[in-house]
Design a protein around this motif. Structure first.
Motif, PDB file in Angstrom:
ATOM      1  N   THR A   1     -58.730 -33.102  -4.574  1.00  0.00           N
ATOM      2  CA  THR A   1     -60.356 -32.541  -5.063  1.00  0.00           C
ATOM      3  C   THR A   1     -61.087 -33.346  -4.104  1.00  0.00           C
ATOM      4  O   THR A   1     -61.264 -34.701  -4.124  1.00  0.00           O
ATOM      5  CB  THR A   1     -60.571 -32.615  -6.329  1.00  0.00           C
ATOM      6  OG1 THR A   1     -60.789 -34.030  -7.140  1.00  0.00           O
ATOM      7  CG2 THR A   1     -59.533 -32.015  -7.050  1.00  0.00           C
TER       8      THR A   1
ATOM      9  N   LYS B   1     -70.486 -36.453  -3.063  1.00  0.00           N
ATOM     10  CA  LYS B   1     -70.484 -37.959  -2.645  1.00  0.00           C
ATOM     11  C   LYS B   1     -71.897 -38.074  -2.212  1.00  0.00           C
ATOM     12  O   LYS B   1     -72.645 -39.147  -2.337  1.00  0.00           O
ATOM     13  CB  LYS B   1     -69.052 -37.993  -2.626  1.00  0.00           C
ATOM     14  CG  LYS B   1     -69.385 -39.774  -1.780  1.00  0.00           C
ATOM     15  CD  LYS B   1     -68.413 -40.608  -1.605  1.00  0.00           C
ATOM     16  CE  LYS B   1     -68.152 -41.886  -0.960  1.00  0.00           C
ATOM     17  NZ  LYS B   1     -67.941 -42.194   0.411  1.00  0.00           N
TER      18      LYS B   1
ATOM     19  N   ASN C   1     -64.295 -34.923  -3.484  1.00  0.00           N
ATOM     20  CA  ASN C   1     -65.979 -34.616  -4.294  1.00  0.00           C
ATOM     21  C   ASN C   1     -66.742 -34.241  -3.229  1.00  0.00           C
ATOM     22  O   ASN C   1     -67.460 -35.416  -2.597  1.00  0.00           O
ATOM     23  CB  ASN C   1     -66.324 -36.344  -4.484  1.00  0.00           C
ATOM     24  CG  ASN C   1     -67.193 -36.076  -5.310  1.00  0.00           C
ATOM     25  OD1 ASN C   1     -67.810 -35.423  -5.970  1.00  0.00           O
ATOM     26  ND2 ASN C   1     -67.890 -37.474  -6.018  1.00  0.00           N
TER      27      ASN C   1
END
Lengths: 219, 247
Positions: free
Chosen positions: B2, B7, B4
């Motif tokens: 996955t 971020k 992010n």
């Protein structure tokens, strides 16, 4: 609920009649300045008339925008309105309609008299008045967004003019050209249709945006 | 795996990402600018109607395009900031506004310089000029609203609303101005539309547009970094940055 708000705001306005009259006289004075500044020639006046009356109406409506929310903001009523379970957009609609009844309608009623000063023929006077009747509510609706955003800010009065006047331009264009079209003997129904479209679109979107702005300003 | 996505929605990590991206975009902007100017001045032929004066389009048209493009980008990020409450989006939106206003002003200014030799006048109430002027006013409104509000959170959200209202109104304003213009404009003055623009002219203009785009990205990233520092000055990572712990 809307009726209640309109009645209340109208009552408040009637208790302070001078505020209403100030806006109206501002409108009359601005319109009367142009013949002094430009020329009293009837031919020139007839050309300027619709533009001058419309621009003065824009300015008068804009100057009175602060009054939509500032009174209620100062005495805390607005905060209570935000907390109340009634939809804020509905309250805002009521307040905007009241603002239009107090500032817009007197301008509309005054416009034919000022048009006579500018030597407009009867037909054009009628079109001018009708275009203002359709256009001034749009001004109140758009202006309410600006008034809500600048609520309680320093220099809010000047700021609201920068925010709101560019957005008034389409109304100005179609309002004045309706009068122009009628005085040159052209069809002006289309202008009214577009002004009516502006009115409908702003009735749908503006109270919603105004309510969101109030929530941000009152946070 | 996955990814992010969020971020870099944090101002702290975006600060460093932007710092790494700036040199590349600067290099791109300089290369494109040099290439665009070269094409504009040496490759593109002299226009048979307008002579050399037409060459101002290599800055005028990119400036006008960028001013319109940046307004929608600004409204987009302001709207994202309003909807998802992401602080960084709002910061980017306020970082875009001055650059957009600068391009709008530049378009008006270069337009006047072009208009003087071509039309014999600095300004005409041409539809495009008028709508560019109104766009400039909208930028000024956005910036002055944000400048008047001391609380950055309120400034972000209020700015977002006025940007979104503006973006809804831009097409309406544009078409009403165009319509008004066709009504009032005599036949004497009209934008000269060359039916077939020489390829070199067109490519020069496109390269300059890309250069202006890259330049905007660089300036916006720099300004976003400054806004991040200003707003986050009380956080731990900024004070570490100041002491030279973080690099």
């Amino acid at each position: 609920m809307i009726w209640w708000i309109i009645k209340r705001d109208l009552l408040l306005a009637m208790r302070r009649r001078s505020d209403v009259l100030t806006t109206l006289f501002f409108f009359i004075i601005v319109v009367s300045l142009f013949p002094l500044g430009v020329s009293p020639e009837p031919d020139i006046l007839r050309i300027m008339a619709s533009g001058v009356v419309w621009v003065a109406a824009l300015l008068a409506s804009m100057l009175s925008l602060g009054r939509i929310f500032s009174g209620d903001y100062a005495d805390g009523t607005l905060e209570q309105m935000l907390l109340s379970p009634v939809s804020l957009a509905e309250l805002v609609t009521g307040k905007t309609i009241a603002h239009w009844l107090v500032t817009g309608v007197p301008l509309v009623l005054m416009a034919p008299v000022l048009g006579i000063q500018y030597d407009l023929p009867g037909n054009a006077l009628l079109v001018l008045t009708l275009s203002l009747l359709l256009g001034t509510p749009v001004l109140s609706l758009i202006g309410a967004i600006g008034a809500a955003l600048t609520l309680g800010l320093r220099g809010g009065g000047v700021l609201v003019s920068i925010l709101v006047l560019p957005l008034y331009i389409p109304v100005l264009i179609f309002g004045t050209s309706a009068v122009e079209a009628s005085s040159t003997g052209m069809e002006f129904g289309a202008h009214f249709s577009i002004l009516g479209a502006f009115l409908l679109v702003s009735i749908v979107f503006s109270p919603w945006a105004t309510a969101a702005s109030l929530r941000i300003s009152m946070n | 795996m996955t990814i992010n996505w969020f971020k870099y929605a944090s101002p702290a990590s975006f600060y460093f990402l932007a710092g790494r991206m700036i040199p590349y975009f600067t290099a791109l902007a300089i290369i494109l600018l040099v290439a665009g100017l070269y094409v504009g001045f040496f490759v593109a032929p002299t226009d048979f109607q307008q002579g050399e004066a037409y060459r101002i389009i290599f800055i005028h048209v990119p400036a006008a395009w960028m001013s319109m493009f940046l307004y929608t980008v600004m409204a987009f990020w302001a709207g994202v900031g309003l909807a998802f409450n992401t602080r960084l989006s709002s910061m980017v939106a306020s970082a875009i506004a001055p650059t957009g206003a600068m391009f709008a002003f530049l378009a008006l200014w270069t337009g006047a310089w072009w208009g003087k030799p071509m039309w014999g006048t600095w300004w005409v109430w041409d539809a495009r000029l008028t709508s560019e002027l109104i766009l400039f006013f909208l930028y000024i409104g956005f910036m002055s609203l944000q400048a008047a509000i001391d609380d950055p959170k309120r400034a972000d959200k209020a700015g977002a609303i006025i940007a979104l209202v503006g973006v809804v109104n831009v097409p309406i304003i544009y078409f009403s101005v165009q319509w008004w213009n066709t009504l009032h404009q005599g036949a004497s003055v009209s934008m000269i539309q060359s039916p077939k623009m020489a390829t070199a002219m067109l490519s020069g203009m496109l390269i300059m547009t890309l250069a202006a785009w890259m330049y905007s990205i660089v300036v916006i990233l720099i300004r976003t970094r400054l806004i991040i520092l200003e707003r986050e000055r009380h956080t731990a990572w900024v004070s570490e940055l100041r002491e030279g712990v973080l690099e």
